[in-house]
Structure formats: structure tokens, C-alpha cells
Design an enzyme around this catalytic site. Structure first.
Site, PDB file in Angstrom:
ATOM      1  CG  HIS A  76      36.345  16.047 -66.847  1.00 11.34           C
ATOM      2  ND1 HIS A  76      37.260  16.165 -65.821  1.00 11.34           N
ATOM      3  CD2 HIS A  76      35.175  15.678 -66.251  1.00 11.34           C
ATOM      4  CE1 HIS A  76      36.673  15.886 -64.665  1.00 11.34           C
ATOM      5  NE2 HIS A  76      35.414  15.582 -64.900  1.00 11.34           N
TER       6      HIS A  76
ATOM      7  CE  LYS B   4      33.057  11.793 -59.016  1.00  8.94           C
ATOM      8  NZ  LYS B   4      31.622  11.958 -58.758  1.00  8.94           N
TER       9      LYS B   4
ATOM     10  CE  LYS C 184      33.624  11.440 -62.968  1.00 13.03           C
ATOM     11  NZ  LYS C 184      32.257  10.940 -62.741  1.00 13.03           N
TER      12      LYS C 184
ATOM     13  CG  ASP D  58      31.709   8.361 -60.569  1.00  8.37           C
ATOM     14  OD1 ASP D  58      31.110   7.277 -60.684  1.00  8.37           O
ATOM     15  OD2 ASP D  58      31.181   9.471 -60.774  1.00  8.37           O
TER      16      ASP D  58
ATOM     17  CD  GLU E   8      30.056   9.254 -57.641  1.00  2.83           C
ATOM     18  OE1 GLU E   8      30.985   9.776 -56.984  1.00  2.83           O
ATOM     19  OE2 GLU E   8      29.361   9.890 -58.448  1.00  2.83           O
TER      20      GLU E   8
ATOM     21  CG  ASP F 148      26.062   9.906 -59.481  1.00  3.93           C
ATOM     22  OD1 ASP F 148      24.992  10.555 -59.468  1.00  3.93           O
ATOM     23  OD2 ASP F 148      27.064  10.300 -60.128  1.00  3.93           O
TER      24      ASP F 148
ATOM     25  CE  LYS G  23      25.938  13.678 -59.720  1.00  2.00           C
ATOM     26  NZ  LYS G  23      26.423  12.914 -60.885  1.00  2.00           N
TER      27      LYS G  23
ATOM     28  CD  GLU H 254      30.556  15.036 -57.629  1.00  2.00           C
ATOM     29  OE1 GLU H 254      31.514  14.254 -57.639  1.00  2.00           O
ATOM     30  OE2 GLU H 254      29.494  14.811 -58.249  1.00  2.00           O
TER      31      GLU H 254
HETATM   32  C1  MUC Z   1      29.337  11.933 -61.961  1.00  2.00           C
HETATM   33  O1  MUC Z   1      29.002  10.854 -62.379  1.00  2.00           O
HETATM   34  O2  MUC Z   1      29.563  12.015 -60.777  1.00  2.00           O
HETATM   35  C2  MUC Z   1      30.626  14.585 -61.357  1.00  2.00           C
HETATM   36  C3  MUC Z   1      31.908  14.957 -61.384  1.00  2.00           C
HETATM   37  C4  MUC Z   1      32.439  14.691 -62.647  1.00  2.00           C
HETATM   38  O3  MUC Z   1      33.572  14.868 -63.035  1.00  2.00           O
HETATM   39  O4  MUC Z   1      31.475  14.150 -63.383  1.00  2.00           O
HETATM   40  C5  MUC Z   1      30.262  14.194 -62.685  1.00  2.00           C
HETATM   41  C6  MUC Z   1      29.367  13.083 -62.923  1.00  2.00           C
HETATM   42 MG    MG Z   2      29.082   9.875 -60.448  1.00  2.00          MG
END
Ligand code: MUC
Ligand code: MG
Length: 373
Positions: free
Chosen positions: A22, A167, A169, A198, A224, A249, A274, A328
Site C-alpha cells: 500500500h 481514493k 494515493k 490524497d 486531500e 486531513d 479521524k 473510507e
Molecule cells: C490518509 O492519509 O488518509 C487513509 C486511507 C489510506 O489508505 O491511508 C489513510 C491515511
Molecule cells: Mg489522508
């Protein structure tokens, strides 16, 4: 309520492998390491809570080891003997005696709510004000690092009615490469899925000024944490670009005061909730109230907790009327091992909020033992 006292607070660090690497801007995870907290009352009730971080110390100032150490050495003695029927009283003692350490506090509070719910015969959502929904929309995070693999993964999720929002990354490659990656995925999925990204604080303002309009043009709905969390003026400037919503976030770390600064600075369109970053479920409720008062959209975030932490967040998110961006809460599905006796119920693009007393989940103790470091 009959008096009962907190008799013990126990911690374990678990290591849960992920189903694939991941890849986030700050770390690539092969496994999630998470702290499981068990609170025992003098009358024999037990509550569970969880605190997970991402990538050791690369995401936040707390690590699994620091959370365990903070709870064992400082938090447990502070709450020992406090009324176990009153999470608020224990949190007041913790907040008076421990600065920061939001993740550690959050896990303890969830365990106390689990006890309180078990005693009352009510789900935690009812103790938090009452749920307004029984099921939560859940997106999936595409973070394999490979465009074709991400498209295949998304198609699989759509076909299985698991997720229809994704989402991505980004932030490790050049912004142009990232935009090309995102645009290819959006082109493949089209209107069948909502796409968000994100950046996990990876860009400076000059980069973000170029990337934000390009991402909006590619069809991204939400961006994000493009900038470092403290740069609220930069985030406010990016909001003016338009085309995609800007979500805070990492900037929310610390709970209601952080949310208040974001609202005052008009530095986000939406905000990730969170409990871990806020210092607990009730502090996170406070963040939701501040965000809503400021006109921000709410999003149910995750620190990639396993089933216990995910259930705790689900109870809170179920009480929030305005959850414009869904949630999420997918992380238990990212892990190859299950720690709950009965896994959480994901189907039809949603997660069913547990209905039993307390958090409504029970540990598979044999699995937990196996996964404890
Ligand atoms: C984040 O920064 O959002 C949330 C989903 C994911 O894959 O990592 C987290 C952290
Ligand atoms: Mg995030």
C-alpha cells in the site's frame, strides 16, 4: 449507574499483513501494525479499543511503540480506579495528565465506550447521540503504485459491488506523472465511480497551484491534504482555484482547536474525521460540530485500523447527519488477517454499522494471539 472501577488497561501490538503493498507519499506498507487496548473493570466487564499509525513514525508523532509505552507507563495509572461507567471522567483525567498522545487516548476512550455500551445494553452509536443511519458508504483506496493494476482493482470492486468511489494515493512522483496516472484511471472508470486523491502533504504551494487545476480537469472530485498541514493560508489559496474540493486531513491533528483554525482560515471545503487524530470519539464529535458550523463537508476517515478501530469510527460516523463525502472505512479489507470473531459486513458499496452492545464486535482471541508481536 452502579459504580464500577477501571481495574486494568492492557496493550498488545499486532502485525497484520496487507493484501498488497500500500504505497502512500510517506511510506509503502507491507503490513499494518496496530495497538489493541483492553480495559477491564473491577466487576469483570471488558472493553476493547485500537490505535493504528501508518508507516511507523512517518505519518504522525505517535508510533505503535510510543502508543503502547504511553498507555502502559502513563495513561493506565491515571485512569486506574476511575469510574468505569463514565468515559468522560476517565478522559478528563487523561487530558489533565497527558499532553498530546491523541492516538493512545482515543483507543482508551473507545474501550471505555465499549464497556459503557455493554453495561447499558446499547451500541456505542446510541451513547454518542443516536445513529441517523445503519449503513455507511465506503470507498476503496487504490495505492498499488501501478496504473493498470489500480484500474483492474477498481473494476473488480465495482463488479463485486464493494466500492464505487476510489481514493488514489499520489505525491511520490512528479505532479505531471501523477496527473497522467489519475487521468488514465478516471478515463477507464468514467462516471461509474467518484475519484479522489490524497497527496499526504507532499506538495509545496507552487506545485499544487499547477496540479490542482489539472486534477480537476482530469475529473477528480476532491483533493486531500495537498500541502503540509500547517499551511492553512496555502490551502485557502488553493480553494480559490475551484473545480475540485480541498480536504483537510493531517491539518486536523489535535482535534477541535485544529478544526477551528481551519474554519477560521477558510482553509478547506471538507474535513476528514479521524478519532485517533482528535484524541477520541467525543473529541472527534467536537471536530464534526466545528466543521459543520463552518460549512465544511464531513468525511469519515481512517488511520487504517483493523476491525476494532473501524467499528468504533463507524459508530461515530453513523450519528452524523451530514456526511457529504461518505467514509473510507475499508481497512479491514486491506489486511489479509481477520481479528474479529465475526468480520464486519461490507456489501452493496456499504459497511453495516454493528448493532450489538458496545462496539458490537468480539475478538478472535486465537487470531489475535497469533498476530501479536
Ligand atoms: C490518509 O492519509 O488518509 C487513509 C486511507 C489510506 O489508505 O491511508 C489513510 C491515511
Ligand atoms: Mg489522508
Amino acid at each position: 449507574m452502579p459504580a464500577d472501577k477501571i481495574a486494568a488497561v492492557e496493550t498488545r501490538i499486532l502485525r497484520l499483513p496487507t493484501i498488497r503493498p500500500h504505497a502512500l507519499a510517506m511510506a509503502t506498507m507491507q503490513a499494518q501494525r496496530t495497538v489493541l487496548v483492553t480495559v477491564k473493570s473491577a466487576e469483570g466487564l471488558e472493553g476493547i479499543g485500537e490505535a493504528a499509525t501508518i508507516g511507523g513514525l512517518s505519518y504522525v508523532e505517535e508510533s505503535p511503540e510510543s502508543i503502547k509505552g504511553a498507555i502502559d507507563t502513563y495513561c493506565a495509572p491515571l485512569v486506574q480506579g476511575v469510574d468505569a461507567t463514565r468515559p468522560g471522567a476517565a478522559m478528563a483525567a487523561l487530558n489533565a495528565g497527558v499532553v498530546g498522545n491523541y492516538f493512545a487516548k482515543s483507543a482508551i476512550e473507545a474501550a471505555l465506550f465499549d464497556i459503557a455500551g455493554k453495561r447499558a445494553g446499547l451500541p456505542v452509536s446510541e451513547l454518542l447521540g443516536g445513529r441517523v443511519r445503519d449503513r455507511l458508504p465506503v470507498l476503496w483506496v487504490l495505492a498499488s503504485g501501478d496504473t493498470e493494476a489500480d484500474i483492474a482493482e477498481a473494476e473488480d470492486m465495482l463488479a463485486n459491488k464493494r466500492h464505487n468511489a476510489f481514493k488514489l494515493k499520489i505525491g511520490t512522483r512528479s505532479w505531471r506523472e501523477d496527473v497522467a496516472h489519475v487521468a488514465a484511471i478516471k478515463a477507464a472508470l468514467g462516471a461509474r465511480a467518484s475519484l479522489r486523491v490524497d497527496v499526504n502533504q507532499a506538495w509545496d504551494l507552487a506545485t499544487a497551484r499547477q496540479a490542482v487545476p489539472a486534477l480537476a480537469e482530469a475529473g477528480v472530485d476532491l483533493i486531500e491534504q495537498p500541502l503540509v498541514g500547517w499551511d492553512l493560508a496555502g490551502a485557502a489559496e488553493l480553494r480559490q482555484v475551484g473545480g475540485a474540493a480541498i480536504m483537510a486531513d493531517e491539518a486536523v491533528r489535535g482535534g477541535p482547536p485544529a478544526a477551528l483554525r481551519i474554519v477560521a482560515g477558510r482553509a478547506a471545503d471538507a474535513l476528514a474525521l479521524k478519532p485517533a487524530q482528535c484524541g477520541g470519539l467525543t473529541a472527534c464529535q467536537g471536530v464534526a460540530a466545528v466543521a459543520q458550523a463552518g460549512g465544511l463537508g464531513l468525511y469519515g476517515g481512517t488511520m487504517l485500523e483493523a476491525g476494532v478501530g473501524t467499528a468504533a469510527s463507524a459508530h461515530l460516523f453513523a450519528t452524523l447527519p451530514g456526511l457529504a463525502w461518505g467514509t473510507e472505512l475499508f481497512a479491514p479489507l486491506l489486511m489479509s488477517e481477520e481479528i474479529l470473531e465475526t468480520p464486519l459486513d461490507y456489501r452493496d458499496f456499504e459497511l453495516a454499522v454493528p448493532t450489538g452492545p458496545g462496539l458490537g464486535v468480539a475478538l478472535d482471541e486465537a487470531a489475535v494471539k497469533e498476530l501479536t508481536e
